[in-house]
Design a protein around this motif. Structure first.
Motif, PDB file in Angstrom:
ATOM      1  N   LEU A 134       0.825  -1.202   0.000  1.00 55.00           N
ATOM      2  CA  LEU A 134       0.000   0.000   0.000  1.00 55.00           C
ATOM      3  C   LEU A 134       0.862   1.256   0.000  1.00 55.00           C
ATOM      4  N   THR A 137       2.239   2.360  -3.676  1.00 52.85           N
ATOM      5  CA  THR A 137       1.242   2.437  -4.748  1.00 52.85           C
ATOM      6  C   THR A 137       1.691   3.338  -5.882  1.00 52.85           C
ATOM      7  N   THR A 303      -7.234  -3.240   1.134  1.00 48.70           N
ATOM      8  CA  THR A 303      -6.676  -2.505  -0.005  1.00 48.70           C
ATOM      9  C   THR A 303      -5.262  -2.981  -0.329  1.00 48.70           C
ATOM     10  N   ALA A 316      -7.562   1.549  -5.205  1.00 56.27           N
ATOM     11  CA  ALA A 316      -7.344   1.360  -3.767  1.00 56.27           C
ATOM     12  C   ALA A 316      -7.250   2.703  -3.056  1.00 56.27           C
ATOM     13  N   ALA A 319     -10.645   4.169  -2.676  1.00 51.36           N
ATOM     14  CA  ALA A 319     -11.382   3.510  -1.593  1.00 51.36           C
ATOM     15  C   ALA A 319     -10.946   4.037  -0.233  1.00 51.36           C
ATOM     16  N   LEU A 320      -9.651   4.266  -0.068  1.00 52.37           N
ATOM     17  CA  LEU A 320      -9.140   4.762   1.207  1.00 52.37           C
ATOM     18  C   LEU A 320      -9.577   6.197   1.485  1.00 52.37           C
TER      19      LEU A 320
END
Length: 372
Positions: A134, A137, A303, A316, A319-320
């Motif tokens: 994560l 990214t 994620t 992702a 979404a966060l």
């Protein structure tokens, strides 16, 4: 392979600890009930049923390896079904879950602290296994930066070659020669730093100084209002500059050990949102914060895993950004019985409070890392 074993061990440990916090070590090695007779092995009280009426220990005590395995799996997965009742509520109806737990419906759900502990262990286990996918990214940005650094190194090489030609030329004056010598030294240092940055050698990058100055604790200007703390932080900065990987390790380790501090840090800010309401207590805020943080940790885990599976990092990241406010809004409404407007207004303040709490937590981690 060792990272995978370590990650699995972290998750397993988290499950066992969460199960211990839940205090649900039921007997029956295989889910069987047994009528007790005689005295309880734990407190000595007379047994009249499957469990001791005095201390709650099971009447039947198993001593087989198979039952030990069952206990471990039970601690991790909560075979009784609690975890499968708790997770859907936490994800889709967080306000209702929090309210039900506060109101006394506790036997049906995993307790907030047990869930939090398991989520903490799971998060760090996944990060250990994935290498922090994560946090990486921006792979395209990293590639662009590497390409840019390579171009800068190439430009520096070309300029150094030009300086060599000019210095070898008889037509170059003494003043120009002196300027070229100075430029060459500066450019050589800059090229060295670019190469270290390109190689990811942060230790070498920090230790490389164009002036040749030796780094000392006194080079760092720190004023925290306490001389001993100033000295400790200065020494910590000196150690971190010579070994950044050690500081990073300490930050990860302290984040792992002190993640529970997010809960007490959050409670005062939640109190500010409802300080005039007599029907809401600090305990309610603690349950709210614990369940909320558990969800955020699970979201980070989810994620991270989808990124590893190949889902675009942009999805992702989206979404966060989007899911936490939605979850907070639903949890606020359900927990504190708010109107849509009331929940939206408090959500605005709660999001700002969240950044403050995370900033305080980050500062504490850095101070612990530098002074520890």
């Amino acid at each position: 392979m060792s990272g995978e074993i370590e990650a699995a061990g972290d998750a397993l440990t988290g499950g066992v600890i969460a199960g211990a916090v839940e205090r649900e070590s039921r007997d029956g090695a295989h889910g069987k009930s047994a009528q007790g007779h005689g005295a309880c092995a734990n407190c000595g009280a007379a047994l009249t049923g499957t469990f001791c009426a005095q201390c709650g220990q099971a009447a039947h005590l198993h001593r087989s390896l198979g039952s030990l395995g069952h206990d471990i799996l039970h601690g991790v997965f909560h075979f009784e079904g609690k975890i499968w009742r708790t997770l859907p509520e936490l994800v889709f109806r967080p306000g209702r879950l929090t309210r039900r737990y506060i109101d006394g419906q506790r036997a049906s759900f995993v307790s907030p602290m047990a869930l939090f502990l398991f989520c903490v262990f799971l998060t760090f286990a996944v990060f250990s296994y994935t290498g922090g996918a994560l946090l990486n990214t921006g792979s395209n940005s990293t590639g662009d930066m590497k390409s840019g650094l390579q171009k800068e190194v190439k430009v520096a090489d070309e300029r150094l070659k030009t300086i060599d030609r000019l210095q070898r030329s008889p037509a170059t004056s003494k003043d120009t020669q002196a300027k070229l010598t100075k430029e060459r030294a500066e450019l050589t240092d800059e090229k060295r730093r670019l190469e270290l940055l390109l190689a990811g050698d942060m230790n070498g990058l920090i230790q490389t100084k164009s002036s040749g100055e030796v780094l000392k604790a006194d080079n760092f200007q720190v004023e925290l209002g306490n001389e001993q703390l100033n000295t400790a932080v200065k020494n910590g900065l000196l150690k971190a500059s010579s070994n950044p990987s050690l500081l990073i390790y300490k930050l990860k380790s302290n984040g792992y050990k002190y993640s529970w501090a997010l809960i007490p840090l959050s409670i005062p800010f939640l109190w500010l949102l409802f300080f005039w309401r007599r029907d809401i207590h600090l305990y309610d805020h603690a349950i709210f914060a614990t369940y909320s943080i558990s969800f955020m940790l699970l979201l980070i885990v989810a994620t991270t895993l989808v990124i590893v599976l190949g889902v675009p990092s942009g999805t992702a990241t989206f979404a966060l950004i989007v899911l936490p406010p939605i979850h907070m809004y639903k949890q606020l409404r359900g927990t504190y019985a708010l109107s849509r407007t009331g929940a939206a207004v408090r959500l605005f303040f709660l999001l700002n409070f969240t950044f403050i709490v995370l900033a305080i937590f980050a500062v504490l981690l850095v101070l612990l890392g530098l002074t520890g």
